[in-house]
Design a protein around this motif. Structure first.
Motif, PDB file in Angstrom:
ATOM      1  N   VAL A  70       0.841  -1.200   0.000  1.00 55.75           N
ATOM      2  CA  VAL A  70       0.000   0.000   0.000  1.00 55.75           C
ATOM      3  C   VAL A  70       0.876   1.250   0.000  1.00 55.75           C
ATOM      4  O   VAL A  70       0.610   2.219  -0.727  1.00 55.75           O
ATOM      5  N   HIS A  71       1.925   1.228   0.802  1.00 54.75           N
ATOM      6  CA  HIS A  71       2.820   2.380   0.839  1.00 54.75           C
ATOM      7  C   HIS A  71       3.486   2.592  -0.517  1.00 54.75           C
ATOM      8  O   HIS A  71       3.571   3.714  -1.034  1.00 54.75           O
ATOM      9  N   ARG A  72       3.938   1.507  -1.120  1.00 57.09           N
ATOM     10  CA  ARG A  72       4.639   1.627  -2.408  1.00 57.09           C
ATOM     11  C   ARG A  72       3.697   2.114  -3.503  1.00 57.09           C
ATOM     12  O   ARG A  72       4.094   2.903  -4.360  1.00 57.09           O
ATOM     13  N   PHE A  73       2.431   1.676  -3.473  1.00 56.03           N
ATOM     14  CA  PHE A  73       1.503   2.036  -4.541  1.00 56.03           C
ATOM     15  C   PHE A  73       0.845   3.397  -4.332  1.00 56.03           C
ATOM     16  O   PHE A  73       0.109   3.864  -5.209  1.00 56.03           O
ATOM     17  N   THR A  74       1.076   4.019  -3.174  1.00 63.82           N
ATOM     18  CA  THR A  74       0.484   5.348  -2.943  1.00 63.82           C
ATOM     19  C   THR A  74       1.522   6.440  -2.770  1.00 63.82           C
ATOM     20  O   THR A  74       1.153   7.613  -2.626  1.00 63.82           O
ATOM     21  N   HIS A  75       2.782   6.102  -2.770  1.00 59.58           N
ATOM     22  CA  HIS A  75       3.841   7.101  -2.634  1.00 59.58           C
ATOM     23  C   HIS A  75       4.622   7.173  -3.950  1.00 59.58           C
ATOM     24  O   HIS A  75       5.279   6.201  -4.342  1.00 59.58           O
ATOM     25  N   HIS A  76       4.522   8.300  -4.591  1.00 55.28           N
ATOM     26  CA  HIS A  76       5.144   8.501  -5.893  1.00 55.28           C
ATOM     27  C   HIS A  76       5.886   9.826  -5.906  1.00 55.28           C
ATOM     28  O   HIS A  76       5.522  10.758  -5.189  1.00 55.28           O
ATOM     29  N   ASP A  77       6.908   9.892  -6.740  1.00 54.79           N
ATOM     30  CA  ASP A  77       7.610  11.172  -6.893  1.00 54.79           C
ATOM     31  C   ASP A  77       7.125  11.939  -8.120  1.00 54.79           C
ATOM     32  O   ASP A  77       7.587  13.035  -8.397  1.00 54.79           O
ATOM     33  N   TYR A  78       6.172  11.349  -8.885  1.00 53.24           N
ATOM     34  CA  TYR A  78       5.578  11.970 -10.080  1.00 53.24           C
ATOM     35  C   TYR A  78       6.615  12.237 -11.165  1.00 53.24           C
ATOM     36  O   TYR A  78       6.385  13.065 -12.048  1.00 53.24           O
ATOM     37  N   VAL A  79       7.731  11.544 -11.100  1.00 53.22           N
ATOM     38  CA  VAL A  79       8.752  11.663 -12.146  1.00 53.22           C
ATOM     39  C   VAL A  79       9.186  10.261 -12.565  1.00 53.22           C
ATOM     40  O   VAL A  79       8.936   9.839 -13.690  1.00 53.22           O
ATOM     41  N   ASP A  80       9.833   9.540 -11.641  1.00 54.44           N
ATOM     42  CA  ASP A  80      10.302   8.185 -11.937  1.00 54.44           C
ATOM     43  C   ASP A  80       9.281   7.127 -11.535  1.00 54.44           C
ATOM     44  O   ASP A  80       9.318   6.008 -12.048  1.00 54.44           O
ATOM     45  N   ARG A  81       8.399   7.469 -10.618  1.00 60.17           N
ATOM     46  CA  ARG A  81       7.331   6.557 -10.187  1.00 60.17           C
ATOM     47  C   ARG A  81       6.019   7.338 -10.195  1.00 60.17           C
ATOM     48  O   ARG A  81       5.870   8.345  -9.489  1.00 60.17           O
ATOM     49  N   VAL A  82       5.076   6.865 -10.989  1.00 62.81           N
ATOM     50  CA  VAL A  82       3.801   7.569 -11.157  1.00 62.81           C
ATOM     51  C   VAL A  82       2.678   6.542 -11.099  1.00 62.81           C
ATOM     52  O   VAL A  82       2.778   5.461 -11.692  1.00 62.81           O
ATOM     53  N   GLY A  83       1.626   6.879 -10.392  1.00 66.68           N
ATOM     54  CA  GLY A  83       0.417   6.062 -10.384  1.00 66.68           C
ATOM     55  C   GLY A  83      -0.794   6.918 -10.691  1.00 66.68           C
ATOM     56  O   GLY A  83      -0.922   8.032 -10.176  1.00 66.68           O
ATOM     57  N   LEU A  84      -1.681   6.425 -11.538  1.00 69.06           N
ATOM     58  CA  LEU A  84      -2.937   7.095 -11.864  1.00 69.06           C
ATOM     59  C   LEU A  84      -4.088   6.182 -11.495  1.00 69.06           C
ATOM     60  O   LEU A  84      -3.983   4.955 -11.584  1.00 69.06           O
ATOM     61  N   ALA A  85      -5.202   6.803 -11.107  1.00 73.76           N
ATOM     62  CA  ALA A  85      -6.403   6.037 -10.774  1.00 73.76           C
ATOM     63  C   ALA A  85      -7.587   6.586 -11.548  1.00 73.76           C
ATOM     64  O   ALA A  85      -7.664   7.788 -11.829  1.00 73.76           O
ATOM     65  N   VAL A  86      -8.501   5.696 -11.880  1.00 76.08           N
ATOM     66  CA  VAL A  86      -9.796   6.082 -12.449  1.00 76.08           C
ATOM     67  C   VAL A  86     -10.822   5.975 -11.336  1.00 76.08           C
ATOM     68  O   VAL A  86     -10.916   4.936 -10.665  1.00 76.08           O
ATOM     69  N   THR A  87     -11.568   7.047 -11.127  1.00 69.35           N
ATOM     70  CA  THR A  87     -12.531   7.061 -10.025  1.00 69.35           C
ATOM     71  C   THR A  87     -13.930   7.366 -10.535  1.00 69.35           C
ATOM     72  O   THR A  87     -14.125   8.108 -11.494  1.00 69.35           O
ATOM     73  N   GLY A  89     -17.564   8.321  -8.366  1.00 69.25           N
ATOM     74  CA  GLY A  89     -18.091   8.511  -7.027  1.00 69.25           C
ATOM     75  C   GLY A  89     -17.002   8.565  -5.975  1.00 69.25           C
ATOM     76  O   GLY A  89     -17.236   8.227  -4.814  1.00 69.25           O
ATOM     77  N   GLY A  90     -15.792   8.958  -6.369  1.00 70.41           N
ATOM     78  CA  GLY A  90     -14.677   9.058  -5.436  1.00 70.41           C
ATOM     79  C   GLY A  90     -13.959   7.756  -5.172  1.00 70.41           C
ATOM     80  O   GLY A  90     -12.935   7.744  -4.476  1.00 70.41           O
ATOM     81  N   GLU A  91     -14.451   6.641  -5.687  1.00 75.82           N
ATOM     82  CA  GLU A  91     -13.851   5.339  -5.444  1.00 75.82           C
ATOM     83  C   GLU A  91     -13.095   4.852  -6.674  1.00 75.82           C
ATOM     84  O   GLU A  91     -13.497   5.109  -7.805  1.00 75.82           O
ATOM     85  N   PHE A  92     -11.987   4.112  -6.441  1.00 78.32           N
ATOM     86  CA  PHE A  92     -11.175   3.589  -7.525  1.00 78.32           C
ATOM     87  C   PHE A  92     -11.930   2.497  -8.286  1.00 78.32           C
ATOM     88  O   PHE A  92     -12.556   1.625  -7.688  1.00 78.32           O
ATOM     89  N   ILE A  93     -11.835   2.538  -9.615  1.00 78.53           N
ATOM     90  CA  ILE A  93     -12.309   1.404 -10.426  1.00 78.53           C
ATOM     91  C   ILE A  93     -11.180   0.857 -11.300  1.00 78.53           C
ATOM     92  O   ILE A  93     -11.341  -0.185 -11.936  1.00 78.53           O
ATOM     93  N   GLY A  94     -10.034   1.530 -11.340  1.00 77.65           N
ATOM     94  CA  GLY A  94      -8.896   1.053 -12.103  1.00 77.65           C
ATOM     95  C   GLY A  94      -7.653   1.850 -11.755  1.00 77.65           C
ATOM     96  O   GLY A  94      -7.743   3.007 -11.331  1.00 77.65           O
ATOM     97  N   THR A  95      -6.489   1.231 -11.896  1.00 81.44           N
ATOM     98  CA  THR A  95      -5.226   1.909 -11.605  1.00 81.44           C
ATOM     99  C   THR A  95      -4.190   1.526 -12.650  1.00 81.44           C
ATOM    100  O   THR A  95      -4.280   0.480 -13.301  1.00 81.44           O
ATOM    101  N   VAL A  96      -3.187   2.387 -12.777  1.00 81.99           N
ATOM    102  CA  VAL A  96      -2.024   2.105 -13.598  1.00 81.99           C
ATOM    103  C   VAL A  96      -0.827   2.779 -12.939  1.00 81.99           C
ATOM    104  O   VAL A  96      -0.981   3.834 -12.294  1.00 81.99           O
ATOM    105  N   ARG A  97       0.329   2.178 -13.081  1.00 84.76           N
ATOM    106  CA  ARG A  97       1.537   2.808 -12.559  1.00 84.76           C
ATOM    107  C   ARG A  97       2.701   2.467 -13.467  1.00 84.76           C
ATOM    108  O   ARG A  97       2.692   1.452 -14.178  1.00 84.76           O
ATOM    109  N   TYR A  98       3.662   3.375 -13.482  1.00 79.99           N
ATOM    110  CA  TYR A  98       4.915   3.043 -14.156  1.00 79.99           C
ATOM    111  C   TYR A  98       6.066   3.304 -13.210  1.00 79.99           C
ATOM    112  O   TYR A  98       5.990   4.152 -12.322  1.00 79.99           O
ATOM    113  N   ASP A  99       7.139   2.552 -13.406  1.00 83.96           N
ATOM    114  CA  ASP A  99       8.408   2.717 -12.683  1.00 83.96           C
ATOM    115  C   ASP A  99       9.510   2.805 -13.726  1.00 83.96           C
ATOM    116  O   ASP A  99       9.681   1.885 -14.542  1.00 83.96           O
ATOM    117  N   ARG A 100      10.287   3.880 -13.686  1.00 79.97           N
ATOM    118  CA  ARG A 100      11.388   4.038 -14.637  1.00 79.97           C
ATOM    119  C   ARG A 100      12.448   2.965 -14.365  1.00 79.97           C
ATOM    120  O   ARG A 100      12.781   2.690 -13.197  1.00 79.97           O
TER     121      ARG A 100
END
Length: 1003
Positions: A70-87, A89-100
């Motif tokens: 959970v910590h790894r998937f919610t802590h990003h530097d928005y440069v080398d590690r980025v995660g996006l969520a599709v929401t 009603g405020g709730e996640f229905i999909g996620t994507v992340r990349y790691d350089r």
């Protein structure tokens, strides 16, 4: 509630990555970066994912996320590690992340340009295009951060994810390694990836409009208990149209014992309804709308029509309310028509939806209508009804905070029930996208547009969209380039619409004219010439002509291969007693209809003067309306409904015993009635909606002819020759555009061999680096010459002449004859003020000219004189390119001096232009004959001029930092051309909103 993003120690929260998107099924969702506050949302999301999907994501059973995960998937530097969520009603229905990663697959930082990417979508939302939307957005983020490739490991059984990558259109490589499929995607956009993205956008946005227009159930929120008011009016109009779905009345002020209203179930909230409601019409005061929207969102409503006013049309506070309304609706996945909307109509026999304030649903037809004004919508509905024209769909969007004309074009493009799209627009939120969609739609069906607020320079009240500074003449030219039929009035829109919906397109401009009035025939002939058509001499059938004579003459004209269209003119017959006989309209209509039915497919229009019943008979014989059989159920014959179904004068809603609706700002939708307000009650006036008589029953629609062309026989009638001819002229121009669009133009390959794109890019980068001003800088003459030269555009050099001796030295260097001219801004290109002296053949002439120039206009330091070698004689023209932040790059052409500056005789095309665009550009100005040998002059080298236009188009298209270029004058001679002056301005390019990932506008 959206999380409050925590500032990353490496990079600030990138709020520009947030976006609302339309998914494949037409619902909306929000994409945003994942933050540290999303831990609980992530855990909840993961718990709702199936074990199979978890296995595909982690290649092993992975029932739950550890705290470390959970910590790894919610802590990003928005440069080398980025995660996006599709929401939703405020709730996640999909996620994507990349790691350089580096070339060995280990975590890395820049300059490493590859990243590993992974997706996870909730099973309940798979198949909605969530992963495809995420891929578009994470790819754009990666490119922004210097990442050029994605690597992904996918299990062979995960066919859905493999398909997402395969169908994206990016250049990719695949291999099978260690039991998994290894995919590498190059993230540079390609023509294929852009086409895929736009295709998905079209299908999603069309589906979102289709869901609004064809709901299985409708709830009217704010329907009052007593007759009158906005909500009750919408409910009765809905039922009177024979809506085929299920209707509900919702008002929190209903008594608990109230079971039905106007024959439909009555409820205090949506939660009391035992099924999901597809569409909600909200007619409550603005301050109660948020509660109603929340109720809709929590109970699965798919779309909203908000007729409530009190939003952006009332100023800054209302504009913020409007933004919040859109944010709230989209957070639940809903799209909005409105606020301050007049409503929507769908005449399809299996829908019969009239969720609007129009008391009479129009007849079924082949015309789709979109309007941003309720008042104009009323006028168009009434005008089309009077002309016997039916509609397929109608949207009056009010403040168009969400659903816009672009969405309507997406829907119309693939709607099989729509043959012609009519749009009344007062603002263009995304002109680039509009022209792109209009061009694609116009290639298969006509698009007719009236643009209001053309000259105000501001948006109408309520329209919170970017304001384009492009002159209206330029907007009109760009619409024409896209195949849009641009007309000036709603009357012209109706005239063109009924012709295009009922007649085949003409094959050319040749027009046959026949009728029983010589004078009316001559008026029609003159009108044809004025509109650029090629009329044949009118055929006078004389006033004694019978309907059979009309039939025979029309049949002969339709069979004549030398004409492309026919206009029939008719006046009343004069009887033996000298009285005009006006009752033979039905007989004449029948005769004309028989001639058309047996003739070839050519457009026919009728101009008539006071022939009783003719227009109605022609419309009845040719109408596409199906007979409307009203069901006798309580739903469509409400016991409380008055027999005339008149809209009440007070638009009230009975919510909490308060009449609604905060409508002081809705001036374009209200009759000019008095509005009174006190502290306890607000009374708002209803629009003076038309109350036309019921549409006459007509035969079922004739199926379209092959290739989408209407079958002949639907004959439009006009009360004036000018109106019929103008509509026909628009059809001729549109048909010509269609024929040309079928074979697209191209950019000649020879340009590639003479263009140094890399060299130009290096020059631009150096110039901008030397003057790091966000407003950019204007290049000097020599700098501009060097940059333009990289694209094969030669500008004749000039040498400064601060004194007579310097002028003589410059002339000796350039060679006689020379020109002496000032470059002071107030005298530039003003030969009429004496600032230019030409054909100076020797030193004496040059010195005399220099003395005359300074004696007349001022000191050399003020005039900034220069010397330039003379160019061959020719026609002076001006070529410009500029970038508008909203519309994009525009290429313009005209003759130098008075024609373009005084008369506005300038033509425009969107960049990039093709060879055909360039040829049309120089031929579309009114003064074009000057270039082609007018009055015995030698024709100039238009081929060289077209090549210059193509080169300049390539320059501004390849380098958006070139924000403006002016070549003036460009002297076009019988052989070759010479650019004598050039002005180039560089600046950081404006943001492009049409090349990035799909997103809904947010104003």
């Amino acid at each position: 509630m959206e999380p409050k993003p925590e500032q990353s120690p490496h990079h600030a929260y990138p709020d520009h990555w947030e976006a609302d998107v339309v998914l494949r099924d037409g619902g909306t969702a929000r994409i945003r970066p994942i933050t540290t506050d999303d831990a609980e949302r992530l855990v909840s999301f993961y718990e709702q994912v199936s074990d199979e999907s978890k296995y595909y994501r982690f290649f092993a059973p992975y029932p739950r996320l550890s705290d470390r995960d959970v910590h790894r998937f919610t802590h990003h530097d928005y440069v080398d590690r980025v995660g996006l969520a599709v929401t939703i009603g405020g709730e996640f229905i999909g996620t994507v992340r990349y790691d350089r990663i580096d070339d060995r697959g280990r975590p890395a930082s820049a300059p490493a340009d590859e990243a590993e990417v992974a997706f996870l979508v909730q099973d309940a939302h798979q198949g909605r295009g969530v992963a495809s939307a995420l891929l578009e957005h994470i790819a754009a983020v990666a490119r922004e951060r210097g990442i050029r490739r994605f690597a992904a490991e996918v299990l062979p059984a995960n066919n859905k994810m493999i398909k997402v990558f395969r169908d994206a259109g990016y250049t990719q490589r695949r291999s099978f390694e260690d039991g998994s499929v290894h995919l590498t995607l190059d993230l540079e956009p390609t023509e294929e990836s852009l086409a895929v993205q736009r295709g998905r956008e079209q299908r999603a946005e069309a589906r979102s409009v289709q869901r609004l227009l064809a709901p299985g159930s409708v709830a009217v929120i704010g329907a009052g208990r007593t007759p009158g008011g906005v909500g009750r009016t919408v409910l009765r109009n809905l039922l009177a149209a024979g809506y085929t779905g299920r209707a509900y009345a919702v008002n929190r002020a209903f008594d608990e014992g109230l079971a039905t209203l106007d024959g439909v179930p009555a409820h205090r909230s949506l939660g009391e309804i035992d099924e999901q409601v597809d569409l909600a019409v909200i007619a409550v005061p603005a301050h109660q709308v948020p509660e109603a929207v929340a109720d809709c969102g929590e109970h699965g409503v798919q779309g909203l029509v908000v007729v409530s006013a009190g939003y952006a049309e009332r100023g800054a506070d209302g504009r913020e309310l409007q933004r919040e309304l859109v944010r709230q609706a989209r957070s639940y996945g809903m799209r909005i028509i409105g606020p301050n909307a007049f409503g929507i109509i769908n005449t399809a026999e299996n829908v019969r939806l009239n969720a609007s304030l129009a008391p009479e649903s129009p007849a079924r037809g082949r015309i789709g209508l979109f309007t941003q004004s309720g008042a104009i919508g009323i006028a168009l509905l009434s005008g089309l009804h009077r002309r016997g024209a039916g509609l397929s769909s109608f949207i009056s969007a009010g403040n168009r905070a969400d659903v816009s004309g672009n969405d309507f074009l997406q829907y119309s493009f693939e709607d099989p029930d729509t043959d012609v799209a009519l749009l009344y627009l007062e603002s263009l939120g995304n002109p680039r996208k509009f022209t792109r969609l209009a061009r694609r739609t116009a290639a298969v069906k006509p698009v007719v547009v009236v643009k209001g607020a053309r000259h105000s320079g501001t948006n109408p009240p309520g329209h919170a969209v970017p304001v384009s500074r492009i002159p209206d003449a330029t907007v009109s030219a760009l619409m024409r380039q896209a195949g849009v039929i641009r007309v000036d009035t709603v009357t012209e829109m109706v005239d063109a619409g009924i012709l295009l919906a009922g007649q085949p397109l003409p094959s050319g401009p040749r027009v046959a004219i026949l009728g029983n009035s010589e004078s009316l025939g001559l008026l029609t002939y003159d009108a044809c010439l004025a509109e650029g058509l090629r009329p044949r001499p009118p055929i006078d059938l004389t006033t004694a002509a019978s309907p059979q004579d009309f039939r025979d003459a029309l049949a002969e004209a339709l069979a004549d291969a030398t004409c492309d269209a026919v206009i029939v003119t008719a006046i009343p017959w004069v009887g033996e007693d000298g009285e005009a006989e006006t009752g033979d309209g039905q007989v004449l209509a029948a005769a004309l209809h028989k001639a058309v039915a047996g003739g070839s497919a050519k457009p026919v229009a009728v101009v008539h003067v006071e022939i009783g019943g003719l227009a109605e008979a022609l419309a009845a014989a040719s109408s596409t309306a199906a007979p409307r059989q009203r069901p006798t159920t309580a739903r469509t014959a409400p016991p409380e409904a008055p027999t005339d179904r008149k809209v009440p004068t007070d638009r009230t809603t009975d919510t909490d015993h308060t009449t609604a609706t905060d409508r002081e700002g809705a001036t374009d939708r209200q009759a000019p009635t008095d509005r009174t307000t006190d502290t306890d009650r607000t009374t708002a006036s209803a629009p003076a909606a038309p109350h036309p008589p019921a549409a006459p029953a007509a035969p079922e629609a004739t199926p379209p002819a092959p290739e989408g062309r209407p079958r002949p026989g639907r004959i439009p009638a006009y009360p004036a020759a000018e109106r019929a001819v103008r509509a026909l002229a628009e059809a001729v121009k549109y048909a010509q555009w269609r024929r040309q669009a079928a074979v697209p133009g191209k950019v000649p390959e020879l340009l590639d061999e003479t263009i140094d794109e890399a060299g130009a890019a290096a020059l631009i980068e150096a110039h901008l680096a030397a003057a790091p001003d966000p407003r950019g800088r204007q290049l000097g003459h020599d700098e501009a010459r060097e940059l333009l030269g990289r694209y094969g555009i030669d500008v004749r050099p000039t040498l400064p002449a601060p004194d007579p001796d310097a002028a003589v030295a410059a002339a000796a260097r350039l060679g006689y004859p020379v020109a002496l001219k000032t470059t002071a801004p107030h005298l530039r290109h003003r030969a009429d003020l004496g600032g230019v002296r030409l054909d100076l053949t020797d030193e004496d002439a040059l010195r005399r000219a220099y003395g005359d120039l300074t004696d007349l206009l001022g000191k050399p330091a003020e005039l900034l004189p220069v010397v330039q070698a003379m160019a061959p004689r020719g026609v002076d023209t001006v070529v410009r390119a500029s970038i508008d932040a909203a519309a994009g790059a525009v290429l313009s052409f005209g003759l130098a001096g008075a024609p373009s500056e005084l008369l506005g005789d300038t033509a425009h095309r969107l960049v990039p232009v093709t060879d055909r665009d360039a040829a049309e550009l120089i031929r579309s100005i009114r003064a074009a004959p000057v270039l082609f040998g007018w009055r015995g002059a030698a024709p100039v080298d238009t081929a060289a001029l077209e090549e210059l236009l193509l080169r300049l188009s390539r320059l501004v298209d390849d380098h958006p930092e070139v924000v403006s270029v002016a070549l003036e004058p460009v002297v076009v001679a019988p052989q070759g051309l010479t650019a004598l002056g050039a002005t180039v301005r560089l600046a950081p390019p404006p943001a492009r909103n049409d090349l990035g990932p799909r997103r809904l506008p947010s104003y």
